[in-house]
Motif scaffolding. Structure first.
Motif: not given
Ligand code: GLN
Length: 197
Positions: A51-56, A84-87, A114-116, A142-144, A178-180
């Protein structure tokens, strides 16, 4: 019976589980979608969503929970995995703006930033073009991360925002910037689950 696990250590998990259930209905298949937190749950699994979230954070927690190596191995062996996103960042082979020591699965031949979109354009919505459908898809960003380069020709674009590629697939692996799961539209979940049928 399809078993789909959503990596549930951090991020938008329940929304993906709901989207997968709706996609099961539309595909007319029996299935189970669940939070995936422990390596034992990988037995007899048919597909995984990152999922999305924060990749670190997700990367660190996956290593701590013993999920990182087995998931990488299963992806390399052909198990369908969608990020998706962080994923997407976690799946990428090359990452710009990575935190020192951050580990990635390296299953998708793309370079991402990562945080383009940085802070200025934190979040936005835009209609996207899909490779497999004539109807636009509602893209929620979202912070894609940005897909800055496709590395080689094994990886294929499947979603565009204007001229920019925002979704790709490479055999069993699929990555979306993105986040489907945050829309009612489950066409991308359906597209992904077909890899597991
Ligand atoms: N840019 C974020 C990251 O580094 C990802 C943002 C998101 O998943 N909404 O993890």
């Amino acid at each position: 019976m399809l078993k789909v696990g959503v990596i549930g250590v951090q991020g938008a998990v329940s929304e993906h589980i709901e989207a997968v259930k709706r996609a099961f209905e539309r595909l007319g298949v029996e299935g189970q979608a669940f939070w995936l937190r422990r390596p034992e749950q990988l037995n007899a699994i048919d597909a995984i969503i990152l999922p999305g979230g924060e990749s670190t954070t997700i990367s660190r927690l996956m290593q701590r929970n013993g999920l990182f190596e087995p998931v990488r191995k299963l992806g390399g062996e052909g198990l369908p995995i969608m990020g998706t996103c962080a994923g997407l960042i976690l799946l990428a082979k090359e990452v710009e703006g990575a935190v020192e020591g951050q580990r990635f699965l390296g299953l998708l031949d793309v370079r991402v930033n990562r945080n383009a979109y940085g802070r200025q354009v934190d979040s936005f919505e835009a209609p996207l073009k899909l490779s497999f459908s004539d109807e636009p898809f509602p893209g929620v960003f979202i912070r894609a991360p940005k897909i800055v380069e496709l590395l080689g020709d094994k990886v294929k674009p499947i979603a565009w925002h204007g001229d920019e590629v925002v979704g790709v697939e490479q055999g069993n692996i699929m990555g979306l910037a993105f986040h489907p799961e945050l829309t009612e539209d489950v066409r991308l979940h359906e597209h992904f689950l077909r890899k597991a049928l």
